[in-house]
Enzyme design. Sequence first.
Site, mmCIF file in Angstrom:
data_model
loop_
_atom_site.group_PDB
_atom_site.id
_atom_site.type_symbol
_atom_site.label_atom_id
_atom_site.label_comp_id
_atom_site.label_asym_id
_atom_site.label_seq_id
_atom_site.Cartn_x
_atom_site.Cartn_y
_atom_site.Cartn_z
ATOM 1 N N GLU A 179 41.608 36.954 35.434
ATOM 2 C CA GLU A 179 40.657 38.782 34.770
ATOM 3 C C GLU A 179 39.073 37.726 34.479
ATOM 4 O OE1 GLU A 179 41.378 41.467 35.906
ATOM 5 O OE2 GLU A 179 43.313 41.572 35.692
ATOM 6 N N ASN A 223 36.052 38.304 36.770
ATOM 7 C CA ASN A 223 34.829 39.053 36.137
ATOM 8 C C ASN A 223 33.542 38.390 36.879
ATOM 9 O OD1 ASN A 223 35.709 41.459 35.187
ATOM 10 N ND2 ASN A 223 36.356 40.576 33.252
ATOM 11 N N ARG A 243 36.693 49.687 39.876
ATOM 12 C CA ARG A 243 37.587 49.454 39.215
ATOM 13 C C ARG A 243 38.129 50.085 37.843
ATOM 14 N NH1 ARG A 243 38.025 43.809 40.650
ATOM 15 N NH2 ARG A 243 38.635 43.277 38.205
#
Lengths: 154, 154, 117, 117
Positions: free
Chosen positions: B53, B57, B110
């Site tokens: 993650e 990002n 997302r």
Amino acid sequence: MNRDKLKMNSVMMTMQSKAVNVGLARSMVAALASQCDAVTVNALEELKVAVSEAVSNAIIHGYENQEDKQLILRADLLEDGILIAVEDEGVGIANIAQAMEPSYSQDPERMGLGFAFMQSFTDRLEVESAPGRGTTVRMFKYFCQGDQKNACQA
Amino acid sequence: MNRDKLKMNSVMMTMQSKAVNVGLARSMVAALASQCDAVTVNALEELKVAVSEAVSNAIIHGYENQEDKQLILRADLLEDGILIAVEDEGVGIANIAQAMEPSYSQDPERMGLGFAFMQSFTDRLEVESAPGRGTTVRMFKYFCQGDQKNACQA
Amino acid sequence: MALKLECRNDALLVWVNGDFDLVSAAEFRQKVDTALEDQRPRHLIVNMSRMTFMDSSGLGVLLGRLKLIQNRKGRMFLTGVRPEVLKVLNLSGIIPLLQITKTEDEAMALLRKGAVK
Amino acid sequence: MALKLECRNDALLVWVNGDFDLVSAAEFRQKVDTALEDQRPRHLIVNMSRMTFMDSSGLGVLLGRLKLIQNRKGRMFLTGVRPEVLKVLNLSGIIPLLQITKTEDEAMALLRKGAVK
Ligand SMILES: Nc1ncnc2c1ncn2[C@@H]1O[C@H](COP(=O)(O)OP(=O)(O)O)[C@@H](O)[C@H]1O
Ligand SMILES: Nc1ncnc2c1ncn2[C@@H]1O[C@H](COP(=O)(O)OP(=O)(O)O)[C@@H](O)[C@H]1O
């Protein structure tokens, strides 16, 4: 060993001079090389041995087994192969040609096959070193034998 | 997030902001954490999601999918867990608290679950960011639940 | 890496699991040398069927043990060697000095028959 | 990751191999959306028995496809979900919106019986 091929990906890893990190370096290089679908299992196995030798040497010889030093591994994925550099700031090598001769080892417990393996398992090997100035080993390995069509699309 | 526990090992990896490197970051962290015998499979799985993650990002949001930028992953293996930092020099976050709220996403494609997953799957999460100054995400994860005896001997 | 050791008749059997590199070579040397000292087996059989990787550090430790075994006029066997590991062995020149078999039973049978070089 | 797609009756079956992250999510979205457009199946069955990892990028793409399927009044199934992947699904709140079965045959049977929520 500056190659003009397109750089597909590029990673730099700084790690401590600990024996456990030999495996870490190996996994990282194998994972990076695997980004190229064309890489053969055979090439991957050979690459892992070569990386293992270079990183082990930096730890054992370069830093004489002191665990708190830093070494750097650079890996550049090119269209047709991978370029590896292993750098230490350790004791360095006075006579590079002699050190690279098979079965020359300063350590009675070792066989002096490290450089021979790097040589056999990669397509190009370069050693830059001076006493007190550390050592950089650069290797290039093709992903597959003479197959232009198998260029990397990673 | 400065912890006084003994540092067993420590690695820094600099890589390009490419989607393929999300997997590379994951493998590296998993390989490092596995140096500690006490780490549970469960903890390893959760750690991999959290790293995935944070690195995703940095690539998608921080660098807005520009592939030629650099991001840094730092991983420190401690006695009882692992400390991870993911740094980008991208756009940064204006309102960190808002960004960290579950289902807040600036990207309609997302779900806004990235921070929620990092939060759920690690034991501590810190975000340092400012617009134009990039973002650093720091996470700490214990290797196993409240088991003092299982300290890492890596 | 995980190591398992067992003495059977006159031979020490060792199973090596995983990667055989700088880390595991040290462990191998220490444990095997202790067993060779304590239990005085004459022969050494290394089961390599689960050895996924070997570099010159692993190889060097094998060669070191070969010397110890030769000193006590014993034989050394490598069994279940995988192709990727065999490639490293081939480059080393160690192969003519020892015996390679598929399984440790085969090695034990050869020892019983005295049919080893 | 490797993807396999197949249309069976009124359903699109997709097999996902390996890690389902940012890289593979993009490939999944593109291939599945093309198949949904071209072949107009009503239902979507995703075989996850070989999916070794999933993060929020993978999850987001699943949710996106769920919306497309709901728009055409179809059903979405996830089959063979591994425990580590299930953990991520559980956190997402997506589970009540679809059907989880062990195998795709089970999913197909439920579709035939019309026994789906
Ligand atoms: N990174 C290094 N720093 C200093 N000396 C080195 C380094 N790498 C290799 N050497 C020298 O070269 C010799 C040969 O190396 P090698 O062929 O790998 O055999 P071995 O590691 O078995 O000694 C070593 O014994 C050492 O003296
Ligand atoms: N490294 C980063 N740089 C800039 N913005 C970020 C970064 N990480 C997260 N963000 C912002 O925080 C929001 C929420 O992130 P997250 O919870 O991971 O959800 P998602 O990735 O699904 O949008 C993102 O939409 C983005 O606006």
